[in-house]
Design an enzyme around this catalytic site. Structure first.
Site, PDB file in Angstrom:
ATOM      1  N   TYR A 152       0.808  -1.208   0.000  1.00 62.83           N
ATOM      2  CA  TYR A 152       0.000   0.000   0.000  1.00 62.83           C
ATOM      3  C   TYR A 152       0.847   1.266   0.000  1.00 62.83           C
ATOM      4  O   TYR A 152       0.381   2.325  -0.432  1.00 62.83           O
ATOM      5  CB  TYR A 152      -0.998  -0.023   1.166  1.00 62.83           C
ATOM      6  CG  TYR A 152      -2.228  -0.802   0.774  1.00 62.83           C
ATOM      7  CD1 TYR A 152      -3.223  -0.215   0.002  1.00 62.83           C
ATOM      8  CD2 TYR A 152      -2.357  -2.142   1.093  1.00 62.83           C
ATOM      9  CE1 TYR A 152      -4.325  -0.924  -0.417  1.00 62.83           C
ATOM     10  CE2 TYR A 152      -3.455  -2.872   0.682  1.00 62.83           C
ATOM     11  CZ  TYR A 152      -4.440  -2.253  -0.079  1.00 62.83           C
ATOM     12  OH  TYR A 152      -5.530  -2.962  -0.509  1.00 62.83           O
ATOM     13  N   ARG A 167       3.428   1.500  -1.954  1.00 63.85           N
ATOM     14  CA  ARG A 167       3.577   1.645  -3.401  1.00 63.85           C
ATOM     15  C   ARG A 167       2.348   2.329  -4.000  1.00 63.85           C
ATOM     16  O   ARG A 167       2.453   3.239  -4.822  1.00 63.85           O
ATOM     17  CB  ARG A 167       3.784   0.245  -3.987  1.00 63.85           C
ATOM     18  CG  ARG A 167       3.791   0.124  -5.495  1.00 63.85           C
ATOM     19  CD  ARG A 167       2.449  -0.048  -6.142  1.00 63.85           C
ATOM     20  NE  ARG A 167       1.529  -0.862  -5.399  1.00 63.85           N
ATOM     21  CZ  ARG A 167       0.247  -0.977  -5.701  1.00 63.85           C
ATOM     22  NH1 ARG A 167      -0.275  -0.329  -6.712  1.00 63.85           N
ATOM     23  NH2 ARG A 167      -0.556  -1.728  -4.959  1.00 63.85           N
ATOM     24  N   HIS A 196      -5.182  -2.470   7.065  1.00 62.93           N
ATOM     25  CA  HIS A 196      -4.586  -3.505   6.222  1.00 62.93           C
ATOM     26  C   HIS A 196      -3.605  -4.384   6.991  1.00 62.93           C
ATOM     27  O   HIS A 196      -2.908  -5.199   6.397  1.00 62.93           O
ATOM     28  CB  HIS A 196      -3.895  -2.868   5.014  1.00 62.93           C
ATOM     29  CG  HIS A 196      -4.855  -2.299   4.021  1.00 62.93           C
ATOM     30  ND1 HIS A 196      -5.707  -3.089   3.291  1.00 62.93           N
ATOM     31  CD2 HIS A 196      -5.126  -1.021   3.658  1.00 62.93           C
ATOM     32  CE1 HIS A 196      -6.461  -2.325   2.509  1.00 62.93           C
ATOM     33  NE2 HIS A 196      -6.123  -1.070   2.715  1.00 62.93           N
TER      34      HIS A 196
END
Length: 763
Positions: A292, A294, A445
């Site tokens: 995430y 990235r 996440h």
């Protein structure tokens, strides 16, 4: 009627006098207005200014034909966009989830618009500007009456897409296209687009959806960048302010959850600056993980570049001690030998620095940072650059021979805004890479995998982390979105290479509890290239139990390759069942224990991820050392573990209770230790030898470690003796607490004295 000469002359003189008087009057009345006129002209002519700049366009045009990587990228983009123009414009009424036609088409349109705008600036070819204008006008006509997207799964539905996140993606790209053709449009056309499309669009994803916009999360970062970038193009200070600092005075539900379990920031922190401040550690680690990071780096960096160009007084690349540029170095170090990112938390395997977002990251980092020549070597591998000022800088650097290899070394990346919420330690020794995760929860996440690890050899997984349960943008698999198995399997502790106690996940699998706690670093030591160590403890995953894990990569001259030593120390106030899996990839070769194969496959348990594991074999450990070997992609690996006769050994395979085949059918060997309070799991993993299917020869296929033995375990010290097949013995002693590098230690083991300074001893 004809006029005589005198009459004509009189009229001409009179007309000249009138013109002169009017001219003088206008000149006098407009003296004070000259500045305003100049400002209007300037405001209308200072585009592009967002990512491309006027000066940058001039420099690019001068260099064209003389900068190979830039020229090749330009040619490829031109061919791509010319093909799109030939197909015509399609802006369908939205109806699909990710992977469906309307979703893919609008996503494609945003990229095409951005590229076409850039081509107009660089090539000065009006056909690209016209194409952008025509498509934007179609969107303007649509958006005025466009309802909220018909798909209802998202906590914040978009209009063009099923979620506001994708709407924000669209505006980030399209704002760049608008900037590129700004001067091509008439004032009337600009007013039409801004009044009916861009301003309502920005309002919709922000003030109309505060549950999406007003928090710290990668979703919100995209929203902030979208609102801010279109604000910069339109010179709308209200939107720019909203992007930087969040919505002012908005009443929001402080407990509103998103579909991933995230929350509106309860401290009221929101906006682009808060999204830099909170998720990034001082080392540049992003708390959601590299996958995430990235994804978020594109909006972080392109908006930052726009702010740098339009509002240099903000000094955005210096914010939080330059963490945005630091984060790129951190992200590149979170990739394996092939450039693929380690799948920490929710992460799709195979995502790498060849992704376009990393082309952006590398180019911007080089241009606005210290012009690290190592970045140029990655740009060479990517084989393309941005068609803007930063891409030109990279292209010139490569052309002038400045590129040097990007050196990946062992690195410890702290987590948390102040760097005090755990971290990720990466040990590298020759071709072996060990990724040790002792980080914080990782926002929505995050996974419940404290003190877990994964292991690689030259880019190939040896001991794997599962990653996420999702087929991104594949419509047939849950609309391309997260599958329910992401929560029932991928996030659960048993899916990772760490300890699960009493078949219950860390923090009881509760996001709120997990967000309050994090492991703590015991020590990280890489000064000795032959012995690199990371050690961390976790005291809150299970109330009453403390876990301390120490992992080392050791290069021993008696062994072919570096090997891993793993020491997991558990201290509890009650007896528990501990499960300790190794998710290996490859073909089972042999073991030193006898196991039974069931006639019918049954799940290992009924919840917390256990319901997804078939039991394929079971055994009782019958030796002090349990050994297990496997072959993967032409290389041999051996696990040697210290065991006792009460330990159970289980062969498991992922896939139970998965009728839609959403999970990969991969295997593990698991040690189970029941009715135990305090214990140690000690093991080594060796990489050794090779197999060639061409010559059909196996080289060095057997383990070189003969015996692994615990010779001391106290609150302060744990000592492990490692004996190889040549009979040579090495001793590793780790400090379990107060592991300062400066502290001197004296220890007697089996009537022998050991003296050293530092966090560990090895000899």
């Amino acid at each position: 009627m004809r006029l005589n000469n005198k009459t004509q002359l009189f009229r001409i003189i009179t007309l000249l006098i009138i013109v002169t008087i009017i001219g003088c009057k206008e000149a006098s009345t407009n003296e004070q207005g000259d500045e305003k006129v100049d400002k209007i002209v300037s405001a209308n002519s200072d585009h592009p200014k967002l990512i491309l700049t006027k000066a940058g366009v001039e420099s690019i045009r001068k260099q064209l034909g003389n900068i190979p990587i830039f020229d090749n990228t330009l040619k490829a983009v031109q061919e791509e966009i010319d093909a799109e123009i030939a197909l015509g414009i399609d802006t369908p009424i939205p109806k699909d989830y990710s992977g469906g036609y309307t979703h893919v088409r609008h996503k494609r349109n945003m990229i095409v618009l951005q590229k076409a705008g850039v081509l107009y600036q660089i090539l000065n070819d009006e056909k690209y500007a016209k194409y952008v204008k025509d498509m934007l006008m179609q969107y303007e006509a649509m958006y005025k009456t466009l309802p909220v997207h018909p798909k209802t799964r998202s906590y914040a539905r978009g209009k063009l897409f099923w979620q506001c996140l994708n709407d924000s993606n669209w505006l980030v790209y399209v704002s760049q296209a608008y900037d590129c053709i700004y001067n091509y449009l008439t004032e009337e056309e600009r007013n039409k687009l801004e009044t009916n499309l861009f301003k309502p669009f920005a309002d919709f994803i922000s003030v109309d959806n505060p549950q999406f916009y007003q928090r710290v999360h990668n979703h919100s970062t995209w929203g902030n960048a979208a609102v801010g970038m279109i604000g910069l193009v339109m010179n709308d200070e209200e939107l720019i302010d909203r992007a930087l600092y969040g919505i002012k005075g908005a009443e929001m539900d402080k407990t509103a959850k998103d579909d991933d379990g995230g929350f509106i920031n309860k401290d009221g922190k929101a906006g682009f600056l808060a999204n830099i401040e909170e998720p990034f550690s001082p080392d540049g680690y992003y708390n959601e993980g590299p996958y995430y990071q990235r994804y978020a780096m594109y909006p972080f960096l392109v908006f930052a570049e726009g702010l740098h160009n339009v509002k240099p007084e903000l000094k955005i690349f210096e914010y939080k001690e330059g963490v945005l540029l630091k984060s790129i170095n951190a992200l590149l170090n979170l990739s394996d030998a092939d450039g693929e990112f380690f799948p920490l938390n929710d992460g799709q395997k195979g995502m790498s620095y060849y992704n376009d977002a990393l082309v952006t990251a590398v180019d911007i980092s080089y241009h606005f940072g210290a012009q690290d020549p190592g970045l140029l070597s990655i740009a060479e591998k990517q084989n393309k650059v941005l068609l803007d000022d930063s891409g030109l800088a990279v292209a010139l650097g490569i052309k002038n021979g400045k590129a040097k290899p990007f050196a990946k070394k062992s690195i410890n990346l702290s987590d948390g805004p102040d760097g005090k919420q755990g971290g990720v330690g990466i040990l590298r020794n020759e071709d072996i890479e060990l990724v040790f995760k002792y980080a914080a929860q990782g926002s929505s996440h995050g996974h419940y995998d404290k003190l877990s690890y994964s292991l690689y050899e030259n880019g190939e997984e040896i001991i794997q982390d599962y990653g996420l349960a999702r087929f991104v943008n594949i419509e047939q698999k849950g609309g391309g979105n997260y599958l329910k198995e992401n929560k029932t399997w991928a996030k659960q502790t048993i899916a990772h290479n760490t300890v699960t106690q009493n078949e219950t996940s860390h923090y009881n699998g509760d996001f709120e509890i997990g967000s309050k706690h994090n492991p703590e670093l015991n020590y990280f030591s890489t000064e000795n290239e032959s012995v690199q160590v990371v050690s961390a403890k976790e005291a809150n995953a299970y109330p009453g139990t403390e876990m301390l894990r120490t992992m080392a990569i050791i290069k021993d001259e008696d062994l072919e390759k570096p090997y891993v030593l793993d020491i997991m120390k558990l201290v509890s106030n009650k007896a528990n069942q501990y499960d300790f899996p190794y998710y290996f990839l490859g073909q089972v070769l042999n073991s030193n224990f006898e196991y039974k194969i069931p006639s019918t496959l049954k799940p290992l348990g009924d919840k917390n991820g256990y319901q997804h594991l078939y039991v394929e074999g079971s055994a009782k450990a019958n030796k002090d050392n349990t050994k297990f070997s496997w072959l993967n992609k032409g290389k041999f690996y051996t696990l040697t573990a210290v065991t006792n006769t009460n330990d159970e050994i289980l062969f498991t395979r992922i896939g139970a209770n998965d009728p839609a085949f959403n999970l990969r059918r991969e295997a593990a060997i698991m040690l189970r230790r029941k009715n135990t309070k305090n214990t140690l799991f000690v093991s080594t993993i060796e990489a050794h030898g090779s197999y060639s299917p061409v010559s059909e020869s196996a080289v060095n296929s057997n383990s070189s470690i003969k015996e692994l033995k615990v010779i001391l375990d106290t609150d302060q010290y744990t000592a492990i003796e490692i004996t190889n097949v040549k009979g040579n013995t090495k001793l590793f002693i780790t400090i379990n607490k107060n592991a300062s590098k400066e502290t001197k230690h004296t220890l007697k083991i089996n009537d022998k004295d050991y003296d050293w300074s530092g966090s560990y001893y090895f000899k």
